[in-house]
Design an enzyme around this catalytic site. Structure first.
Site, PDB file in Angstrom:
ATOM      1  N   ASP A  68      -3.563   8.219   7.765  1.00 28.08           N
ATOM      2  CA  ASP A  68      -4.665   7.426   8.337  1.00 28.08           C
ATOM      3  C   ASP A  68      -4.237   6.543   9.510  1.00 28.08           C
ATOM      4  OD1 ASP A  68      -3.233   5.430   7.103  1.00 28.08           O
ATOM      5  OD2 ASP A  68      -4.710   5.030   5.538  1.00 28.08           O
TER       6      ASP A  68
ATOM      7  N   HIS B 147      -0.496   5.005   6.980  1.00 33.24           N
ATOM      8  CA  HIS B 147       0.095   5.614   5.780  1.00 33.24           C
ATOM      9  C   HIS B 147       0.337   7.101   6.004  1.00 33.24           C
ATOM     10  CE1 HIS B 147      -2.479   2.142   4.618  1.00 33.24           C
ATOM     11  NE2 HIS B 147      -1.334   1.779   4.068  1.00 33.24           N
TER      12      HIS B 147
ATOM     13  N   SER C 125       0.810  -1.227   0.000  1.00 34.85           N
ATOM     14  CA  SER C 125       0.000   0.000   0.000  1.00 34.85           C
ATOM     15  C   SER C 125       0.839   1.271   0.000  1.00 34.85           C
ATOM     16  CB  SER C 125      -0.937   0.027   1.212  1.00 34.85           C
ATOM     17  OG  SER C 125      -0.185  -0.032   2.404  1.00 34.85           O
TER      18      SER C 125
END
Ligand code: NAG
Ligand code: NAG
Length: 362
Positions: A336, A339, A32
């Site tokens: 978040d 990240h 991610s």
């Protein structure tokens, strides 16, 4: 911020020799931290919903599947080389002329059986290194392998960004109740999987390879929240968890040694592998947060989230209904809870470029 990170990056690209050759395209592998839309295209889903605003709110003004308010490190790198943003491999019909992104959020370095054998389970297992390499092979078959000599030059004139990997291997294990001491013992296997992947792309002709490592896990709002109430002696002077940062350090030490060995082994073939030290990049930004214009009162808080000391609640994550982003994401390091923000990723890219030495033997 006094200067936007895009501006600074432009300057850095003028000052530093970035690779030892021409770069006409970029191939990205990872999770991610570098996924530009594969996970949402795959329909596999994840606890963070990067297919919805406020993901993407800052730069793209829409959710693109990037796990950030804006760009990722790979986006800043691509821009710096004068290349377009990389399209995710799973975007059927996308233009891959100048590169492909094979990274999938949630991806591990290791294959699923490593985890199954240890009683570690995934809600849905995401395509790991082995699968992403198969995609790359399929891609080459369907494009340049159809022409004589077509792939060799194309691959030689490409930058390969291999990682980051490891975050999902370690954190899924921790979340499955494995003690941290046991998770430390997985480091050699995880790094071996990364190095094995780098060997595969070298066999396919890659010459210029950047291998980023993980961020210091102990500074992430998610981990800080999960370890809330730990002994004050568990934290360093930045407020991060020492043992979790040491897990990242162990990964880096081994990765660094193995990269040196690879360079030695493939020196005669003109292969250059360099470490991307995202850990030191992040810590440098955290230490100098004031100078970079960050909101120093909230450095270890998620911008998008809700509740608690770190503005993070695993039951109410960014992307869920009613969870909003902070008013000034350009002043936040963390997006978040796991990240980072567009602003931080820009500075990390800048650090990595300025501190990556393609021209020396390491
Ligand atoms: C794909 O992108 C390249 C430049 O990156 C461009 O030259 C080419 O025309 C594009 N192809 C299509 C079909 O849009
Ligand atoms: C950031 O902080 C470190 C340590 O505090 C210092 O050595 C370094 O010079 C600073 N870098 C920048 C770019 O301000």
């Amino acid at each position: 911020m006094a200067f936007s990170s895009s501006f600074i990056i432009g300057v850095v690209f003028l000052l530093f020799p970035l690779t030892h050759g021409v770069i006409n395209s970029i191939f990205q592998f990872g999770d991610s931290l570098s996924d530009t839309g594969n996970l949402i295209a795959s329909g596999l889903g994840m606890q963070f919903d990067a297919g919805k605003l406020p993901y993407g709110e800052t730069f793209f003004h829409e959710a693109t599947g990037r796990f950030s308010n804006g760009r990722l490190v790979i986006d800043f790198l691509a821009s710096g080389y004068g290349l377009p943003f990389l399209e995710p491999y799973l975007n059927v019909g996308a233009n891959f002329t100048q590169g492909v992104n094979f990274a999938v959020a949630g991806a591990t370095a290791l294959d699923e059986d490593f985890f199954t054998k240890r009683g570690i389970s995934f809600t849905t297992f995401k395509p790991p290194i082995s699968k992403q390499l198969q995609w790359f092979n399929t891609y080459l078959d369907s494009t340049c392998r159809k022409t004589q000599e077509g792939c060799k030059k194309r691959i030689e004139e490409s930058l390969f960004v291999f990682g980051e990997y490891g975050g999902n291997d370690y954190f899924t294990s921790i979340n499955n109740g494995k003690p941290l001491e046991e998770v430390y013992s997985y480091v050699p296997s995880v790094v071996e999987a990364v190095i094995g992947g780098v060997r595969e792309i070298i066999k396919m002709g890659a010459k210029q390879i950047l291998v980023p490592g993980p961020y210091p896990f102990g500074c992430l709002p998610a981990q800080l929240t999960n370890s809330a109430g730990s002994d004050p002696a568990s934290y360093d002077n930045l407020g991060c968890l020492i043992d979790y940062n040491n897990l990242a350090n162990a990964h880096y030490n081994l990765l660094n040694d193995d990269i040196s060995s690879l360079n030695y082994e493939f020196l005669a073939e003109g292969v250059k592998v360099v470490l991307g030290d995202y850990r030191t990049a992040f810590l440098t930004v955290l230490r100098n947060a004031t100078g970079f214009g960050f909101d120093t009162a909230n450095l270890l808080k998620a911008c998008c989230g809700t509740g608690g000391e770190y503005n993070y609640d695993s039951n109410r994550l960014c992307g869920s209904d009613g969870v909003t982003a902070c008013a000034h994401p350009e002043q936040a390091l963390h997006w978040d809870g796991v990240h980072l923000t567009d602003a931080t990723y820009g500075l990390v890219a800048l650090y990595v470029l300025a501190n990556t030495h393609w021209d020396t033997n390491s």
